[in-house]
Design an enzyme around this catalytic site. Structure first.
Site, mmCIF file in Angstrom:
data_model
loop_
_atom_site.group_PDB
_atom_site.id
_atom_site.type_symbol
_atom_site.label_atom_id
_atom_site.label_comp_id
_atom_site.label_asym_id
_atom_site.label_seq_id
_atom_site.Cartn_x
_atom_site.Cartn_y
_atom_site.Cartn_z
ATOM 1 N N HIS A 140 0.866 -1.178 0.000
ATOM 2 C CA HIS A 140 0.000 0.000 0.000
ATOM 3 C C HIS A 140 0.910 1.239 0.000
ATOM 4 C CE1 HIS A 140 -2.878 2.875 1.844
ATOM 5 N NE2 HIS A 140 -3.832 2.048 1.483
ATOM 6 N N ASP A 217 2.982 -4.415 7.964
ATOM 7 C CA ASP A 217 1.738 -3.676 7.781
ATOM 8 C C ASP A 217 0.598 -4.676 7.984
ATOM 9 O OD1 ASP A 217 -0.580 -2.552 6.840
ATOM 10 O OD2 ASP A 217 0.311 -1.739 5.003
ATOM 11 N N GLN A 220 -4.625 -5.041 7.042
ATOM 12 C CA GLN A 220 -5.618 -6.011 6.574
ATOM 13 C C GLN A 220 -5.625 -7.295 7.391
ATOM 14 O OE1 GLN A 220 -7.962 -5.350 4.426
ATOM 15 N NE2 GLN A 220 -7.130 -3.399 3.745
ATOM 16 N N LYS A 243 -10.531 -0.556 10.472
ATOM 17 C CA LYS A 243 -10.708 -1.725 9.601
ATOM 18 C C LYS A 243 -11.116 -2.964 10.401
ATOM 19 C CE LYS A 243 -7.326 -0.122 6.212
ATOM 20 N NZ LYS A 243 -8.008 0.346 5.021
ATOM 21 N N CYS A 382 -4.717 2.607 -3.718
ATOM 22 C CA CYS A 382 -3.491 3.092 -3.071
ATOM 23 C C CYS A 382 -2.324 2.142 -3.297
ATOM 24 C CB CYS A 382 -3.687 3.306 -1.575
ATOM 25 S SG CYS A 382 -4.905 4.538 -1.177
HETATM 26 C C1 LIG Z 1 -2.565 -2.828 3.425
HETATM 27 C C2 LIG Z 1 -2.893 -1.466 3.940
HETATM 28 N N1 LIG Z 1 -1.928 -0.733 4.502
HETATM 29 C C3 LIG Z 1 -2.166 0.490 4.996
HETATM 30 C C4 LIG Z 1 -3.410 1.072 4.933
HETATM 31 C C5 LIG Z 1 -3.605 2.457 5.459
HETATM 32 O O1 LIG Z 1 -4.430 2.466 6.571
HETATM 33 P P1 LIG Z 1 -4.965 3.825 7.178
HETATM 34 O O2 LIG Z 1 -5.555 4.606 6.038
HETATM 35 O O3 LIG Z 1 -5.977 3.408 8.182
HETATM 36 O O4 LIG Z 1 -3.811 4.543 7.785
HETATM 37 C C6 LIG Z 1 -4.447 0.346 4.340
HETATM 38 C C7 LIG Z 1 -5.797 0.919 4.224
HETATM 39 O O5 LIG Z 1 -6.245 1.387 3.225
HETATM 40 C C8 LIG Z 1 -4.183 -0.948 3.828
HETATM 41 O O6 LIG Z 1 -5.143 -1.669 3.247
#
Ligand SMILES: Cc1ncc(COP(=O)(O)O)c(C=O)c1O
Lengths: 424, 143
Positions: A140, A217, A220, A243, A382
């Site tokens: 991401h 990370d 998910q 999430k 993203c």
């Molecule tokens: C794999 C992953 N990493 C990071 C994020 C970023 O999370 P947040 O927007 O809650 O900071 C997301 C969410 O879109 C994600 O799916």
């Protein structure tokens, strides 16, 4: 904590083995409200953000109604209640990720802020010219762009661990890519596009063999698989409350205690200090050193309620339900003639199905299925480098969680067939 | 207008058989623009004869609304004085922003693009071509 003990909360579902998404659904007030006047809400975008159960909503309300004060500031009883709720949440999070101590749990706004905290606080002190940071090809943007920025500032080099045609990590290339120069390896536990569940432990072992640290990370995976920092043997792990059925504005950075101890602060301000003079300050102990200013207290408390909620249902039961539903969705979506990205079996992936219908652009698709009350995501999710790797500008994505049912998948497929009809 | 009508009566015809699609050579202006959020892309070619927009063509890929709107645009403004092309583009933008109703005397069939206003996230798809045209006219000093 049992859900039934929550004031006003209702027990969600029978215990393990008796997981019933239809019953779980009733815990989520959003599903009581139709969309487009009379359409049943078919929410297939939980990878973006999850819906909130009554237990979480009511916990946040209860905090504001009966416990609200600043945490770690008030001498009075109400302040102690707020502090207790906030620190209890830290213990809940520590248990949730199987951290040895709550000192390892730093509260943040979410995954993105957690990763940026590591970039600034750890990165600036530990990454220098000539060093390398390794990320995977499926990250991401929030686990990619901060490292691009850090490399730009320090003269370090960013390297990429590729994926194969099925969307699986090329761990066979780890040997060549993890070197004496590697300082940090950043890997998502579960891809938000491909759904791929990555062998984090294998990556961590390779990184530790050369003295590098590992950042996971778990945006998910925390909601869908659960995480165990001891089993993953990671040094940092980040996730977001929103999430996993919790509020927006709260998240966690887990850091290995010894690593956090050596880290300088992130933001400067109140609460992160020990003593302040007009020209200098000494800093607080961990984890408070990294929590400057008034935090999102009510949201952190709500996050703990969300964790209680999903763990009471059981992460194993949630995962088993999602695996079954994902297998069903993979077949159903494929039956429309769609191309599906990522690993072929539900065993290798979480409840995320990214796809494209030939002839229908994903943005058109998302607009058309929305008419039927079906919420899917369309775009690059993203993950633009991953889109380029897949050779597509964008995809549609349906993502599932504990409240989704086969009816939801059937509604999606019926809507996809209709869209195909318009474009044929 | 229902979504189905918007697609079937307005968008899909131009999406399936776009007008003025391809490169234009020679040209006076060539501009590439995209919608970062959606990945819609457009490459616009303009050729002038004095103050007239003598010819216009586009290349691109993306959602049907972005590509159909661009196609409709080229059909409408080809051959017009640059000033008039600009006025039409401004009028479309105002219509999409909900500021104007869209004057059929000025816009003709393009009024049907108003159907997109109901889908706020798609408005920037519909405007990609038009914004690119305005930039192109500006760049050519014909605006
Ligand atoms: C794999 C992953 N990493 C990071 C994020 C970023 O999370 P947040 O927007 O809650 O900071 C997301 C969410 O879109 C994600 O799916």
């Amino acid at each position: 904590m049992q859900l039934s003990e929550q004031p006003g909360g209702r027990r969600a579902a029978p215990g393990p083995g008796g997981f019933d998404p239809e019953v779980v659904r009733k815990d989520f007030p959003v599903f009581e409200h139709p969309v487009h006047e009379d359409k049943r809400l078919v929410y297939l975008d939980s990878a973006a953000t999850a819906q909130k159960p009554r237990a979480v909503i009511e916990r946040v309300v209860r905090f504001y109604e009966t416990e609200n004060a600043n945490a770690h500031r008030g001498i009075y009883e109400l302040g102690e209640r707020a502090t207790k709720a906030y620190e209890d949440a830290r213990e809940t999070c520590a248990r949730f990720v199987n951290a040895a101590t709550p000192r390892s749990i730093v509260f943040t706004r979410g995954t993105t802020e957690s990763i940026n905290l590591v970039r600034y606080a750890w990165g600036r002190a530990n990454v220098h010219e000539g060093d390398e940071i390794l990320v995977t090809e499926m990250e991401h943007h929030s686990n990619l762009v901060p490292w691009q920025m850090l490399c730009g500032e320090t003269g370090a080099t960013l390297r990429h661990l590729p994926i194969d045609e099925r969307g699986l990590l090329r761990t066979d290339l780890l040997d060549g890519l993890v070197t004496e120069r590697t300082r940090l390896v950043c890997v998502s536990h579960m891809s938000n596009v491909l759904g791929t569940i990555n062998p984090v432990r294998e990556v961590a072992d390779a990184a530790h063999a050369v003295g590098a640290l590992v950042l996971v990370d778990a945006a998910q995976s925390a909601p869908h698989l659960g995480v165990d920092v001891a089993a993953l043997d990671c040094d940092f792990l980040a996730f977001s409350a929103h999430k996993l059925c919790g509020p927006t504005g709260a998240g966690v950075l887990y850091g290995r205690e010894s690593v956090l101890e050596d880290m300088p602060p992130f933001h400067g301000g109140g609460e992160m200090i020990r003593e302040v003079w007009s020209d200098r300050a000494t800093y607080n102990e961990i984890p408070y050193r990294f929590e400057a200013g008034t935090m999102n207290i009510a949201q952190v408390v709500g996050m703990a309620a969300a964790i209680d909620y999903i763990t009471a249902l059981g992460l194993d039961a949630i995962r088993a339900h999602e695996r079954e539903l994902t297998a069903y969705a993979l077949d159903a979506v494929a039956s429309t003639g769609a191309e599906i990205y990522g690993p072929p079996t539900a065993e290798q992936r979480g409840g995320v199905v990214a796809f494209n219908l030939p002839e229908v652009h994903p943005h058109d698709l998302a607009t058309i299925v929305d008419e039927d009350g079906v919420c899917i995501r369309a775009g690059h999710h993203c993950a633009q480098p991953l889109m380029r790797r897949l050779g597509v500008p964008a995809t549609a994505r349906a993502s599932m969680y504990l409240y989704n049912t086969r009816d939801d998948v059937d509604a999606l497929v019926a809507s996809l067939e209709q869209a195909k009809g318009w474009f044929s | 207008m229902s979504l189905e009508d918007l697609y079937k009566e307005v968008i899909l015809d131009h999406y399936r058989s776009p007008r003025n699609k391809g490169r234009l050579d020679p040209h006076d202006v060539r501009l590439e623009r995209n919608n970062p959020l959606c990945g819609d892309e457009i490459e616009l070619f303009l050729r002038f004869d004095g103050d007239d927009l003598e010819a216009i063509a586009f290349e691109g890929k993306g959602c049907s609304i972005s590509q159909a709107s661009a196609s409709m645009m080229t059909e409408k403004v080809a051959g017009l004085p640059a000033k008039q092309a600009r006025a039409i583009a401004e009028s479309i933008k105002a219509m999409m922003a909900g500021e104007e109703d869209g004057d059929p005397d000025v816009l003709g069939d393009l009024v049907s693009l108003k159907g997109v206003v109901k889908y706020p996230v798609r408005i920037k798809c519909a405007l990609l071509g038009w914004n690119t045209l305005l930039e192109g006219l500006e760049e050519a000093g014909r605006a």
